[in-house]
Design a protein around this motif. Structure first.
Motif, PDB file in Angstrom:
ATOM      1  N   ILE A   1      -0.326 -80.361 -41.085  1.00  0.00           N
ATOM      2  CA  ILE A   1       1.140 -80.270 -40.954  1.00  0.00           C
ATOM      3  C   ILE A   1       1.817 -81.103 -42.046  1.00  0.00           C
ATOM      4  O   ILE A   1       2.729 -80.634 -42.733  1.00  0.00           O
ATOM      5  CB  ILE A   1       1.587 -80.734 -39.549  1.00  0.00           C
ATOM      6  CG1 ILE A   1       1.088 -79.745 -38.488  1.00  0.00           C
ATOM      7  CG2 ILE A   1       3.112 -80.864 -39.480  1.00  0.00           C
ATOM      8  CD1 ILE A   1       1.342 -80.189 -37.065  1.00  0.00           C
ATOM      9  N   TYR A   2       1.340 -82.327 -42.220  1.00  0.00           N
ATOM     10  CA  TYR A   2       1.935 -83.187 -43.260  1.00  0.00           C
ATOM     11  C   TYR A   2       1.774 -82.545 -44.634  1.00  0.00           C
ATOM     12  O   TYR A   2       2.696 -82.544 -45.450  1.00  0.00           O
ATOM     13  CB  TYR A   2       1.287 -84.579 -43.240  1.00  0.00           C
ATOM     14  CG  TYR A   2       1.792 -85.478 -42.120  1.00  0.00           C
ATOM     15  CD1 TYR A   2       3.159 -85.695 -41.939  1.00  0.00           C
ATOM     16  CD2 TYR A   2       0.913 -86.121 -41.251  1.00  0.00           C
ATOM     17  CE1 TYR A   2       3.631 -86.513 -40.918  1.00  0.00           C
ATOM     18  CE2 TYR A   2       1.367 -86.951 -40.232  1.00  0.00           C
ATOM     19  CZ  TYR A   2       2.726 -87.141 -40.059  1.00  0.00           C
ATOM     20  OH  TYR A   2       3.186 -87.940 -39.062  1.00  0.00           O
TER      21      TYR A   2
ATOM     22  N   ILE B   1       4.516 -73.058 -39.214  1.00  0.00           N
ATOM     23  CA  ILE B   1       5.696 -73.682 -39.822  1.00  0.00           C
ATOM     24  C   ILE B   1       6.603 -72.619 -40.436  1.00  0.00           C
ATOM     25  O   ILE B   1       7.830 -72.685 -40.316  1.00  0.00           O
ATOM     26  CB  ILE B   1       5.269 -74.751 -40.849  1.00  0.00           C
ATOM     27  CG1 ILE B   1       4.652 -75.929 -40.084  1.00  0.00           C
ATOM     28  CG2 ILE B   1       6.459 -75.207 -41.699  1.00  0.00           C
ATOM     29  CD1 ILE B   1       4.214 -77.080 -40.922  1.00  0.00           C
TER      30      ILE B   1
ATOM     31  N   VAL C   1      12.079 -81.098 -41.479  1.00  0.00           N
ATOM     32  CA  VAL C   1      11.158 -81.167 -40.345  1.00  0.00           C
ATOM     33  C   VAL C   1      10.776 -82.621 -40.072  1.00  0.00           C
ATOM     34  O   VAL C   1      10.422 -83.360 -40.978  1.00  0.00           O
ATOM     35  CB  VAL C   1       9.879 -80.354 -40.637  1.00  0.00           C
ATOM     36  CG1 VAL C   1       8.890 -80.485 -39.486  1.00  0.00           C
ATOM     37  CG2 VAL C   1      10.211 -78.893 -40.880  1.00  0.00           C
ATOM     38  N   GLU C   2      10.857 -82.977 -38.800  1.00  0.00           N
ATOM     39  CA  GLU C   2      10.433 -84.313 -38.390  1.00  0.00           C
ATOM     40  C   GLU C   2       9.142 -84.169 -37.592  1.00  0.00           C
ATOM     41  O   GLU C   2       9.076 -83.361 -36.666  1.00  0.00           O
ATOM     42  CB  GLU C   2      11.528 -84.942 -37.522  1.00  0.00           C
ATOM     43  CG  GLU C   2      11.145 -86.261 -36.893  1.00  0.00           C
ATOM     44  CD  GLU C   2      12.070 -86.672 -35.748  1.00  0.00           C
ATOM     45  OE1 GLU C   2      12.209 -87.868 -35.506  1.00  0.00           O
ATOM     46  OE2 GLU C   2      12.645 -85.769 -35.086  1.00  0.00           O
ATOM     47  N   VAL C   3       8.118 -84.921 -37.952  1.00  0.00           N
ATOM     48  CA  VAL C   3       6.859 -84.862 -37.210  1.00  0.00           C
ATOM     49  C   VAL C   3       6.761 -86.092 -36.315  1.00  0.00           C
ATOM     50  O   VAL C   3       6.979 -87.212 -36.775  1.00  0.00           O
ATOM     51  CB  VAL C   3       5.653 -84.824 -38.168  1.00  0.00           C
ATOM     52  CG1 VAL C   3       4.351 -84.768 -37.377  1.00  0.00           C
ATOM     53  CG2 VAL C   3       5.753 -83.641 -39.111  1.00  0.00           C
TER      54      VAL C   3
ATOM     55  N   ARG D   1       5.792 -77.503 -49.028  1.00  0.00           N
ATOM     56  CA  ARG D   1       7.001 -76.673 -48.976  1.00  0.00           C
ATOM     57  C   ARG D   1       8.281 -77.480 -49.099  1.00  0.00           C
ATOM     58  O   ARG D   1       9.371 -76.964 -48.870  1.00  0.00           O
ATOM     59  CB  ARG D   1       7.019 -75.872 -47.668  1.00  0.00           C
ATOM     60  CG  ARG D   1       5.831 -74.937 -47.552  1.00  0.00           C
ATOM     61  CD  ARG D   1       5.775 -74.277 -46.202  1.00  0.00           C
ATOM     62  NE  ARG D   1       7.038 -73.630 -45.869  1.00  0.00           N
ATOM     63  CZ  ARG D   1       7.152 -72.411 -45.384  1.00  0.00           C
ATOM     64  NH1 ARG D   1       6.074 -71.715 -45.165  1.00  0.00           N
ATOM     65  NH2 ARG D   1       8.320 -71.910 -45.096  1.00  0.00           N
ATOM     66  N   ARG D   2       8.119 -78.757 -49.404  1.00  0.00           N
ATOM     67  CA  ARG D   2       9.265 -79.677 -49.580  1.00  0.00           C
ATOM     68  C   ARG D   2      10.204 -79.633 -48.383  1.00  0.00           C
ATOM     69  O   ARG D   2      11.410 -79.445 -48.504  1.00  0.00           O
ATOM     70  CB  ARG D   2      10.015 -79.337 -50.859  1.00  0.00           C
ATOM     71  CG  ARG D   2       9.061 -79.378 -52.023  1.00  0.00           C
ATOM     72  CD  ARG D   2       9.755 -79.109 -53.313  1.00  0.00           C
ATOM     73  NE  ARG D   2       8.776 -79.336 -54.367  1.00  0.00           N
ATOM     74  CZ  ARG D   2       8.982 -80.099 -55.413  1.00  0.00           C
ATOM     75  NH1 ARG D   2      10.097 -80.720 -55.569  1.00  0.00           N
ATOM     76  NH2 ARG D   2       8.035 -80.262 -56.299  1.00  0.00           N
ATOM     77  N   LEU D   3       9.624 -79.808 -47.196  1.00  0.00           N
ATOM     78  CA  LEU D   3      10.425 -79.742 -45.973  1.00  0.00           C
ATOM     79  C   LEU D   3      10.689 -81.126 -45.395  1.00  0.00           C
ATOM     80  O   LEU D   3      11.049 -81.261 -44.231  1.00  0.00           O
ATOM     81  CB  LEU D   3       9.688 -78.893 -44.925  1.00  0.00           C
ATOM     82  CG  LEU D   3       9.527 -77.407 -45.246  1.00  0.00           C
ATOM     83  CD1 LEU D   3       8.583 -76.748 -44.265  1.00  0.00           C
ATOM     84  CD2 LEU D   3      10.882 -76.716 -45.231  1.00  0.00           C
ATOM     85  N   GLU D   4      10.505 -82.163 -46.231  1.00  0.00           N
ATOM     86  CA  GLU D   4      10.610 -83.535 -45.716  1.00  0.00           C
ATOM     87  C   GLU D   4      11.922 -83.775 -44.963  1.00  0.00           C
ATOM     88  O   GLU D   4      11.960 -84.521 -43.980  1.00  0.00           O
ATOM     89  CB  GLU D   4      10.492 -84.566 -46.845  1.00  0.00           C
ATOM     90  CG  GLU D   4       9.095 -84.697 -47.413  1.00  0.00           C
ATOM     91  CD  GLU D   4       8.839 -83.733 -48.568  1.00  0.00           C
ATOM     92  OE1 GLU D   4       9.633 -82.782 -48.731  1.00  0.00           O
ATOM     93  OE2 GLU D   4       7.856 -83.927 -49.291  1.00  0.00           O
TER      94      GLU D   4
ATOM     95  N   GLU E   1       1.486 -79.382 -45.377  1.00  0.00           N
ATOM     96  CA  GLU E   1       2.330 -78.211 -45.490  1.00  0.00           C
ATOM     97  C   GLU E   1       3.789 -78.614 -45.751  1.00  0.00           C
ATOM     98  O   GLU E   1       4.502 -77.963 -46.514  1.00  0.00           O
ATOM     99  CB  GLU E   1       2.211 -77.383 -44.202  1.00  0.00           C
ATOM    100  CG  GLU E   1       2.913 -76.040 -44.217  1.00  0.00           C
ATOM    101  CD  GLU E   1       2.295 -75.051 -45.206  1.00  0.00           C
ATOM    102  OE1 GLU E   1       1.164 -75.310 -45.685  1.00  0.00           O
ATOM    103  OE2 GLU E   1       2.950 -74.037 -45.517  1.00  0.00           O
ATOM    104  N   ILE E   2       4.204 -79.690 -45.104  1.00  0.00           N
ATOM    105  CA  ILE E   2       5.587 -80.153 -45.276  1.00  0.00           C
ATOM    106  C   ILE E   2       5.811 -80.605 -46.722  1.00  0.00           C
ATOM    107  O   ILE E   2       6.825 -80.269 -47.345  1.00  0.00           O
ATOM    108  CB  ILE E   2       5.887 -81.294 -44.275  1.00  0.00           C
ATOM    109  CG1 ILE E   2       6.004 -80.691 -42.879  1.00  0.00           C
ATOM    110  CG2 ILE E   2       7.163 -82.031 -44.657  1.00  0.00           C
ATOM    111  CD1 ILE E   2       6.141 -81.696 -41.778  1.00  0.00           C
TER     112      ILE E   2
END
Lengths: 170, 614
Positions: B46-47, B101, B59-61, B53-56, B49-50
């Motif tokens: 998951i980390y 995701i 998306v909060e994990v 895809r530059r989803l920092e 992939e984030i």
């Protein structure tokens, strides 16, 4: 209190020294009459260092906490976690809690016994494996479960025992 | 960070709540079960992939404790803060993560398993249809990161402690707990408020409040889930209890088998101290409170409160006769209250929402909820927190999805080694403390081991007796010797050496042990024998009169034969561990009964159902 370890090896002496340091770091002085309250945690520490709790370690702990060696032995023999005999290099523990039991932990344990040629609570002659049973590691969804050292193997069967043993390198 | 007043706490919670947050939240369950099932690799994926895809910022994990869905670990939950939509995925693999995701909460990623949420949070939600579970104890477990104090504070954490210390007298706290009807969740069901009242009534001076985290019942893992998933709620409740009874020291007695729980507790205690939520002068009230951790060392009897106290004192964990009760003379001979983890986990919610709110759930005699650990032959192994008074049928069939592999339900064992078996005829009984007692079982800590027709009830009774034998401290004769004799009689029966007289003797000795053993462990140890005898007399009789084990479990009473369906494929011969099977290729094989160890391998491997088990 000086170390009583007599003819111990330098490695052992270092361990005794470390154990002594651990004990002196405990807040025993706040209430010396309650020094026994630190016994179980000290034994946990000692066993993680020495692998088991031989007589010399028991006497050392007794002297440091100012309680009798008989009391220390009494505690060691009561709790299943403590042992005064060296265990094998790898600890195989078959969970025999209720969930594992109804899912066939007995057969898994039998297979380990058969393959290793030891009974529950024994170590193989070559010192490689200790075979034990424990009660519930709380991973009931993976029952039956076997712990080899710190690793959990879930959904075990008698047929998988050989594979598990084969995965242990030394 | 040092929180000195309720206002400071409220301000901090306000700041945390109003902080801008990414629109999508992904919860990943990283308790012991989850990690053993591979949650670590899923989390990493998951980390990755984030970052990929530059989803920092989108998306909060959140790494959370157990969601109770142990059967489907690794489990992740997606929450979309904009739409309020959520999705739960089970059996997640790292390979599925990119698709999950990419799909977000608008659609379901292909080739995955989704799970309906079966619970609601009574503190801030109303139940939707199908949400049978009401989570009070597990309100934060599986929802918040247990290693982050800020998340606990953002979700009303420590507000109950602030309220108790600054707006209530100790007696008002006790009165609230008394009025709520909260009863000990460790098994006994003693009213918590009365325990606190007894200890509070003792002359002022040194007192202790102990959290019993020595969860020893095999098959019960709810306390582990709370400690791993929501450690601060236990600390907060211990401080509230300490204030109520006048204790400045709390002790958590935890079993050494729970290393992750210990780590999370130590972390939480450190954070609370740093924030001034443990230590001196909490919330400026003048009340000091701190907590230490003490370790068990593998002894089931230490769940009994007097034994537990002796263990903390560094002695053998042997129980002593009550009175004196710990509330009068406990740890180091000072007044002491011992409560279980799950009991503590209810306290802060009761102080926040009031006694009436708590009583609105559950039954009159047993208000609130109870967490059950479902294990054994059930389809969905996991944790379920339901209002007291829920029927077993709802728990086993609606939450647990019935019996695994389409088998028949036979019995459910509640109350651990001290409890009893419940059969199909009581499936519709609404369960609480009294109801379970009335049918010969008990609440215990809430372990539920489900059994199907492949389980032999005599063998189950023998299993529990063996457990008690192992764990008996040996101090009193009825338990030390009586249980040994019970075990031997059960062994006679499962070996085919028993008679009807053996059964009578079993009953008589069980009654004596119940009446004469020293502590709870000994007094309840014959329960599995008595309850299986009461519910499954035919099985005992089949063993002794017909030399037959109806479930086909007791090895000495079964034998394997190869029928004329055998095609001579040789599979059984190859797999037999003791070379007891012989026969030519394409000829019917035979088993040498003198060599057979009845392991059943031939029975399992035969593809033609040619091996008969009798």
């Amino acid at each position: 209190m000086s170390c009583q370890c007599g003819n111990a090896t330098p490695a052992d002496r270092a361990k005794f020294e470390e154990l002594g340091k651990y004990i002196s770091s405990l807040p025993i002085a706040e209430n010396p009459s309650r020094s026994r309250g630190f016994l179980i945690q000290t034994l946990h520490r000692a066993q993680s260092m020495f692998g088991y709790l031989p007589e010399e370690v028991q006497k050392f702990v007794a002297a440091e906490l100012k309680i009798s060696p008989a009391d220390v032995y009494g505690v060691i023999s009561f709790y299943s976690f403590f042992t005064d005999k060296p265990l094998g290099r790898h600890k195989i523990n078959v969970c025999t809690g209720t969930a594992c039991f109804v899912k066939g932990a007995g057969k898994v344990l039998e297979e380990f016994k058969r393959r290793l040629g030891v009974s529950e609570g024994e170590t193989t002659a070559d010192g490689r494996f200790f075979l034990g049973a424990l009660r519930c590691v709380g991973a009931c969804s993976l029952a039956p479960v076997v712990m080899v050292d710190d690793r959990v193997y879930g959904n075990m069967t008698a047929e998988k025992v050989a594979d598990v043993l084969a995965q242990i390198a030394d | 960070m040092n929180i000195k007043t309720p206002e400071a706490l409220a301000k901090m919670a306000g700041v945390l709540k109003s902080r801008p947050k990414p629109p999508v939240q992904i919860l990943v369950s990283v308790g012991t079960c989850g990690l053993a099932a591979g949650a670590g690799a899923v989390l990493k994926s998951i980390y990755d992939e984030i970052v990929e895809r530059r989803l920092e910022n989108a998306v909060e994990v959140v790494e959370v404790g157990c969601m109770g869905l142990c059967y489907a670990e690794p489990v992740i939950m997606l929450n979309d803060r904009r739409s309020g939509k959520r999705l739960i995925y089970g059996d997640v693999t790292p390979q599925q993560v990119p698709a999950i995701i990419a799909a977000g909460t608008d659609s379901i990623a292909a080739g995955t398993r989704t799970i309906e949420r079966s619970w609601y949070y009574p503190e801030f939600e109303k139940p939707e249809p199908g949400e049978l579970q009401a989570r009070i104890v597990l309100r934060n477990t599986g929802r918040l990161n247990p290693e982050k104090l800020e998340q606990y504070i953002e979700n009303d954490g420590y507000t109950a402690l602030a309220k108790a210390l600054t707006t209530m007298t100790p007696q008002q706290v006790i009165d609230t707990i008394l009025a709520s009807g909260l009863r000990g969740r460790g098994g006994g069901g003693f009213p918590t408020g009365r325990k606190w009242q007894f200890a509070a009534a003792q002359p002022a001076g040194e007192k202790f409040i102990i959290c019993n985290a020595d969860e020893g019942d095999p098959g019960a893992f709810m306390d582990r889930a709370v400690l791993e998933g929501d450690p601060h709620s236990v600390l907060e409740a211990m401080a509230i209890g300490g204030y109520a009874i006048g204790a400045n020291t709390g002790v958590i007695y935890i079993r050494a088998e729970y290393p992750l729980a210990v780590r999370r507790l130590e972390n939480a205690i450190g954070q609370a101290r740093e924030a001034g939520l443990l230590g001196k002068n909490l919330f400026g009230s003048g009340f000091d409170f701190d907590i230490q951790i003490k370790f068990g060392a593998g002894a089931f009897v230490c769940g009994e409160e007097t034994a537990l106290i002796h263990s903390i004192e560094g002695m053998r964990g042997e129980p002593t006769v009550k009175p004196p009760f710990p509330a009068v003379e406990g740890l180091w001979k000072r007044p002491t209250v011992v409560n279980n983890v799950e009991t503590f986990a209810c306290v802060a919610a009761i102080i926040r929402k009031g006694a009436e709110w708590f009583k609105s759930l559950g039954t009159t005699g047993s208000p609130g909820t109870k967490v059950f650990a479902l294990a054994g032959k059930i389809s969905k192994v996991g944790l379920a927190e339901v209002p007291m008074g829920t029927t077993l049928r709802d728990i086993i069939y609606r939450i647990g999805d019935g019996i695994r592999d389409g088998r028949q339900f036979k019995a459910v064992q509640t109350g651990g080694p001290s409890g009893g078996c419940i059969t199909a005829k009581n499936l519709d009984l609404p369960i609480d403390y009294e109801a379970l007692k009335s049918i010969g079982s008990m609440m215990g800590s809430g372990g539920m081991i489900v059994m199907d027709e492949d389980d032999c009830m005599v063998n189950i009774a023998k299993f529990f007796l063996e457990f008690t034998l192992d764990e008996s401290c040996g101090k009193c004769t009825p338990c030390r010797i009586g249980n040994r004799r019970l075990f031997e009689m059960l062994e006679e029966i499962t070996d085919g050496r028993g008679t009807l007289e053996t059964i009578e003797k079993l009953k008589a000795l069980s009654a004596i042990i119940k009446d004469t053993a020293l502590c709870g462990l000994g007094q309840t140890s014959p329960n599995p024998v008595l309850s299986t005898l009461a519910n499954f007399p035919d099985e005992y009789i089949a063993h002794v009169k017909e030399g037959r084990c109806p479930a086909g479990v007791c090895q000495k009473l079964i034998h394997f034969d190869i029928s004329d369906r055998c095609v001579g494929c040789g599979l059984c011969l190859k797999n037999c561990p003791v070379n007891a099977i012989s026969g030519e290729k394409r000829q019917r094989h035979t088993i040498d009964q003198s060599k057979c160890i009845k392991c059943g391998v031939c029975f399992r491997v035969c593809k033609f159902h040619a091996v008969d088990k009798k």
